[in-house]
Design an enzyme around this catalytic site. Structure first.
Site, PDB file in Angstrom:
ATOM      1  N   LYS A 160       3.830  34.471  22.668  1.00 45.24           N
ATOM      2  CA  LYS A 160       2.071  34.574  24.049  1.00 45.24           C
ATOM      3  C   LYS A 160       3.562  34.952  25.382  1.00 45.24           C
ATOM      4  CE  LYS A 160      -1.875  34.630  22.069  1.00 45.24           C
ATOM      5  NZ  LYS A 160      -2.627  36.010  22.991  1.00 45.24           N
ATOM      6  N   LYS A 264     -11.334  43.304  18.410  1.00 41.15           N
ATOM      7  CA  LYS A 264     -11.516  41.756  17.903  1.00 41.15           C
ATOM      8  C   LYS A 264     -13.303  42.214  18.268  1.00 41.15           C
ATOM      9  CE  LYS A 264      -7.950  39.663  20.784  1.00 41.15           C
ATOM     10  NZ  LYS A 264      -7.692  38.990  21.404  1.00 41.15           N
TER      11      LYS A 264
END
Length: 342
Positions: A160, A264
């Site tokens: 990230k 997702k």
């Protein structure tokens, strides 16, 4: 095969370690488990997992949809799942609960006919390789976690980024040094401006970092900025938060803004996710599949979907590995980075 009852159960999990992305830090994850029960006693299970800063949903909000879901589904037959999915489009503003309900319907259907859900979705394969994720940390902690993940056998590592370009470049470059055979997905979660994103990508490229996906570099609504990054980055650019529905995917394809789409189920539900696959395949856009904060009972939804369709080049299905669970409830075997459906 008529649905006689639907139950919701709110569950709270703690992360083993605080998990930080550009949009904030998280120590806990609250999900809603769903059970669809048929007249013959068969039960199907799903889980809704949301992150308010991404989807605007909370577990408390989702839990209040119980009566609405009952009104839509009670007395209906799961054999007519396509009609049920159509009726569930009224939940499009809350895709996480839609995904959980849709999968619970499929799960019940499969249990009735002694099938595995991945076979229902096409039976393409029964083994996946997932990455494992490192949140935004200082340099020392980043390197420590990358080393640990690499030693566990993972050869795809997600890092990230998106808070500080200079620090993020150093974190990823140093990560490469301690995991020489790994490839990386770098995920900014909308944290960069378009120019920062290009600067970041070019710096990694100069250091010969093997980045297979540069994920959601800019704000989800900045499609022009996404296209700018795509045409100026040496790495493939993926949309995550920019794509919830099939209409979002179609818009990005028309705007020539992405190389990959990260699907997702918690953003799209099963039905829209399948449509996004077809749109991407028609446009020669690559696909990866990701997760939110699903536990082992929830991540199985995406595992079965990904294995069954065989549509995804990259799999980011590791949320359950970060949560403290009382017991493992997935119907799969986790062998390092490999997920095996039996």
């Amino acid at each position: 095969m008529k649905i006689t009852s639907i139950s919701f159960k709110k569950t709270l999990y703690s992360y083993f370690e605080p998990f930080t992305i550009s949009l904030g830090s998280h120590e806990e994850q609250e999900n809603v488990e769903v059970c669809v029960k048929l007249k013959n006693g068969i039960e199907g299970y799903g889980e809704a997992s949301s992150l308010f800063v991404i989807s605007g949903e909370t577990a408390a909000m989702l839990e209040k949809l119980h009566q609405t879901v009952e009104d839509i589904l009670i007395g209906k037959d799961v054999e007519n799942y396509a009609n049920l999915f159509h009726d569930l489009q009224t939940l499009r503003a809350t895709p996480a609960i839609k995904a959980a309900i849709e999968f619970a319907i499929v799960d019940a259907f499969c249990r009735q006919f002694n099938m595995k859900p991945y076979q229902f979705f096409g039976g393409s394969k029964n083994t996946l390789e997932t990455d494992k994720t490192v949140g935004i940390e200082n340099l020392e902690n980043t390197i420590k976690k990358v080393k640990r993940i690499y030693n566990e056998g993972f050869r795809k590592i997600k890092i990230k980024v998106g808070k500080d370009v200079k620090n993020d470049i150093e974190r990823v470059v140093k990560s490469k040094e301690v995991s020489p055979q790994a490839s990386f997905i770098v995920d900014a979660n909308q944290g960069f401006t378009p120019k920062e994103a290009v600067e970041f990508a070019k710096a990694l490229y100069a250091e010969k970092v093997d980045v297979v996906i540069f994920e959601q570099p800019v704000n989800r609504y900045n499609i022009e900025g996404m296209r700018f990054v795509r045409f100026n980055s040496p790495y493939p650019v993926a949309a995550d938060e920019s794509v919830f529905t099939k209409y979002d995917a179609l818009k990005l394809v028309r705007e020539d803004a992405v190389d990959f789409i990260n699907i997702k189920l918690m953003k799209s539900g099963l039905s829209d996710a399948m449509s996004i696959i077809h749109i991407a395949q028609a446009a020669n856009i690559g696909l990866m599949i990701g997760c939110m904060g699903e536990s082992s009972i929830g991540i199985r939804q995406s595992i079965h979907f990904a294995a069954g369709t065989g549509a995804f080049l990259y799999h980011d299905l590791d949320s359950h590995l970060s949560l403290k669970e009382g017991s493992f409830r997935g119907d799969f075997v986790q062998d390092g980075p490999f997920i095996i459906l039996e």
